[in-house]
Write a protein that holds these residues in place. Structure first.
Motif, PDB file in Angstrom:
ATOM      1  N   LEU A   1      74.676  24.650  24.473  1.00 17.75           N
ATOM      2  CA  LEU A   1      74.292  23.340  23.944  1.00 17.75           C
ATOM      3  C   LEU A   1      72.768  23.278  23.999  1.00 17.75           C
ATOM      4  O   LEU A   1      72.176  23.114  25.068  1.00 17.75           O
ATOM      5  N   LYS A   2      72.118  23.454  22.829  1.00 14.96           N
ATOM      6  CA  LYS A   2      70.660  23.534  22.764  1.00 14.96           C
ATOM      7  C   LYS A   2      70.044  22.146  22.638  1.00 14.96           C
ATOM      8  O   LYS A   2      70.518  21.303  21.880  1.00 14.96           O
ATOM      9  N   ASN A   3      68.979  21.945  23.427  1.00 11.81           N
ATOM     10  CA  ASN A   3      68.206  20.700  23.354  1.00 11.81           C
ATOM     11  C   ASN A   3      69.113  19.477  23.494  1.00 11.81           C
ATOM     12  O   ASN A   3      69.014  18.514  22.732  1.00 11.81           O
ATOM     13  N   ALA A   4      69.973  19.528  24.488  1.00 14.27           N
ATOM     14  CA  ALA A   4      70.922  18.444  24.700  1.00 14.27           C
ATOM     15  C   ALA A   4      70.281  17.320  25.506  1.00 14.27           C
ATOM     16  O   ALA A   4      69.663  17.564  26.549  1.00 14.27           O
ATOM     17  N   THR A   5      70.414  16.107  25.025  1.00 11.14           N
ATOM     18  CA  THR A   5      70.007  14.937  25.801  1.00 11.14           C
ATOM     19  C   THR A   5      71.214  14.488  26.617  1.00 11.14           C
ATOM     20  O   THR A   5      72.249  14.113  26.070  1.00 11.14           O
ATOM     21  N   TYR A   6      71.088  14.570  27.924  1.00 10.36           N
ATOM     22  CA  TYR A   6      72.246  14.338  28.786  1.00 10.36           C
ATOM     23  C   TYR A   6      71.875  13.419  29.944  1.00 10.36           C
ATOM     24  O   TYR A   6      70.689  13.243  30.278  1.00 10.36           O
ATOM     25  N   LEU A   7      72.878  12.848  30.580  1.00 10.76           N
ATOM     26  CA  LEU A   7      72.667  11.978  31.730  1.00 10.76           C
ATOM     27  C   LEU A   7      72.582  12.829  32.993  1.00 10.76           C
ATOM     28  O   LEU A   7      73.557  13.471  33.388  1.00 10.76           O
ATOM     29  N   ASN A   8      71.398  12.821  33.615  1.00 14.34           N
ATOM     30  CA  ASN A   8      71.204  13.522  34.870  1.00 14.34           C
ATOM     31  C   ASN A   8      71.307  12.489  35.999  1.00 14.34           C
ATOM     32  O   ASN A   8      70.442  11.629  36.143  1.00 14.34           O
ATOM     33  N   GLN A   9      72.363  12.599  36.794  1.00 14.50           N
ATOM     34  CA  GLN A   9      72.622  11.559  37.796  1.00 14.50           C
ATOM     35  C   GLN A   9      71.833  11.765  39.076  1.00 14.50           C
ATOM     36  O   GLN A   9      71.741  10.850  39.893  1.00 14.50           O
TER      37      GLN A   9
END
Length: 580
Positions: A29-37
């Motif tokens: 998954l390239k350049n994924a904007t994700y929730l970092n908890q």
């Protein structure tokens, strides 16, 4: 040979080889904007996945991508961890497989399931084989260990024996004891239940309470006995009371108790923002309730009622994973976790457009992906119900001096019967019906009247009940028997007869308790049943819960059990069952 570890040594070496560049990831998954908890923020990274595991999250790209599906996430969208349902009753007409399949489309990739039906209906060996079979599903399933039947049953000491309870607790995929519907027995001195709680804690597993309306003293006492969490708070004050005593609080929103909006509003009025000590659950909702979504719907409600977006997601992911001590596998997007990921169109839109469960696509571009294994139900003893006995007119004798009055969908009280019950039919001018609970093996029965269920219901037969026994309700004895006979023909289920004709059927081909149909189809069956019963005078919220809880002694005041009509408050049988 059963695998003892989540990943074998060879698999762990393969995961490391992906980092070393000698093996290709299976998905990037390239350049994924994700929730970092950990940082409590939305971040951008490359996420490497090898089969069912996240092997890297960061700025680097893999050396090899020759056997890799690459997904460019730079054009928009957001990724959050797969949701966790901490309080599932996977036997409300649906079964564990069909519930998990349906829930996966809404982003729920981990479920913690009630084991009641497995404990009561299957032998230990079959039940544990079934649990292992469910691990083949893309949705991860964990289980409870019940300490009691939440009724008065003939085989209580056998089904919930010391040996059986300990065998359940020792299962790897059993993560908690409870729920503690039998807590009054514990308070009254049941040391065997207290021993099981001690065993649960020794194994470093959690204990789920069941304390509706509990006082501060009771909550404190149950915490001392070992309870960790409770899902029965119905007001903001009750949430506060549980937090004050050190509980994890599971906020419920179900078909029978759609409390979440009220709970959140009252929590905020009390200036409580201890979201890290809260989680969300749907508590075994009926099929039609799940039309609105599963955990995704609860997150949406939380956001709409003022919970910060990241906290709303945490209440369905990392909070639950930390509580159950499996955050190394679930609830967050980081190296080493199982690849359970939800792809969102917007940060505040929790219903995913795509879902990865154990690294497999189960939903993509809004469409379901067929990644779900078939189950051979017969090998686990979950075949159609065989009823090899019949009802006759001698069974249809009613002489009880008092009946059962419904106060709502699940609460029942006694009332004095003033009708002539010697007739074959009751008038449709009132809401009293004949009511029978019959042993599924035909050994005993209990006959009385039920007030408040319906006015114009001719005959209903149901194998769906909390103990697996058979319920008959109706105004006409001939239609009650006809519904019973039709129920036998279809191998169990809910059947309604009107004027000698079957007018509504919900087949439950798995032991008469569960359907093998997808939830999407069950929803239509359930809607037809609800609509018909409403038309015939059913005034409450959920008839499925009504049928299930007639025998449930964790609710007041009068229950119809295998021992007879039971006074919950006095803990006594008022009228025993009659042997046939």
């Amino acid at each position: 040979m059963e695998q003892r570890y989540r990943w074998k040594n060879k698999q762990l070496r393969d995961h490391a080889a992906v980092l070393d560049g000698t093996l290709s990831p299976t998905m990037l998954l390239k350049n994924a904007t994700y929730l970092n908890q950990t940082f409590r923020k939305w971040m951008t990274a490359n996420i490497w996945i090898y089969k069912d595991r996240i092997v890297y999250v960061g700025e680097k790209l893999p050396v090899r991508t020759d056997k890799c599906e690459t997904v460019d996430c730079s054009e928009g969208g957001y990724i959050v961890p797969g949701y966790i349902e901490p309080h599932a009753h996977p036997f409300k007409l649906y079964n564990p497989q069909t519930l998990a399949t349906y829930a996966s489309q809404c982003g729920t990739t981990t479920m913690i399931n009630d084991n009641m039906v497995l404990a009561q209906q299957l032998g230990k060996r079959q039940a544990f084989s079934f649990i292992r079979e469910m691990q083949k599903h893309p949705v991860t399933m964990y289980w409870w260990c019940r300490y009691d039947s939440q009724s008065e049953t003939h085989d209580e000491e056998i089904v919930f024996s010391n040996g059986n309870i300990k065998s359940w607790l020792e299962q790897e995929f059993v993560v908690q004891g409870g729920e503690l519907t039998g807590w009054p027995k514990l308070v009254d001195g049941d040391d065997m239940m207290l021993h099981w709680m001690q065993e649960t804690k020794r194994l470093n597993k959690k204990i789920e309470g069941h304390f509706p309306g509990a006082s501060e003293k009771t909550l404190a006492k149950m915490m001392l006995f070992g309870t960790d969490c409770d899902h029965e708070a119905m007001t903001g004050e009750e949430v506060k009371r549980r937090l004050m005593q050190g509980y994890m609080v599971s906020l419920r929103h179900s078909s029978i108790r759609p409390d979440l909006p009220k709970l959140l509003d009252e929590i905020h009025e009390l200036d409580i923002a201890a979201y890290d000590r809260m989680m969300l659950n749907t508590d075994g909702s009926s099929c039609t309730c799940y039309e609105q979504g599963v955990t995704d719907n609860l997150i949406k409600i939380a956001i709409e009622h003022g919970v910060p977006v990241i906290d709303a997601y945490n209440m369905a992911t990392i909070n639950i994973a930390r509580y159950y001590n499996f955050e190394h596998l679930h609830g967050n997007i980081a190296t080493g976790r199982i690849a359970n990921l939800n792809f969102l169109s917007e940060k505040d839109e929790p219903t995913p457009v795509a879902v990865l469960a154990k690294g497999q696509w189960v939903k993509r571009d809004g469409q379901k992906i067929d990644a779900f294994p078939e189950v051979d139900w017969n090998q686990f003893g979950l075949e159609p119900l065989e009823v090899n006995w019949s009802l006759d007119t001698d069974d249809m004798q009613f002489s009880m001096p008092f009946g059962i009055k419904m106060e709502n969908s699940v609460i029942t009280k006694p009332y004095s019967i003033g009708l002539d019950v010697s007739t074959d039919d009751l008038s449709t001018n009132h809401d009293e019906c004949f009511f029978m609970l019959i042993d599924r093996n035909g050994k005993w029965r209990i006959n009385t009247l039920l007030k408040g269920f319906a006015k114009q219901l001719d005959g209903l037969a149901s194998t769906f009940s909390s103990t697996g026994d058979i319920i008959l309700i109706g105004k006409k004895k001939t239609d009650m028997i006809a519904a019973f006979n039709r129920m036998k023909e279809i191998g169990g289920g809910i059947v309604i007869y009107e004027q000698g004709q079957s007018v509504c059927e919900v087949p439950l081909k798995l032991k008469g308790t569960m359907s093998d149909q997808p939830i999407e189809e069950l929803i239509e069956h359930e809607k037809n049943l609800y609509s018909y019963l409403k038309e015939k005078g059913y005034p409450f919220v959920d008839p499925i819960y009504s049928l299930m809880f007639f025998s449930a002694t964790h609710l007041p005041y009068i229950r119809v059990t295998q021992h007879g009509i039971y006074d919950v408050m006095k803990k006594t049988v008022l009228f025993p069952t009659i042997m046939r």
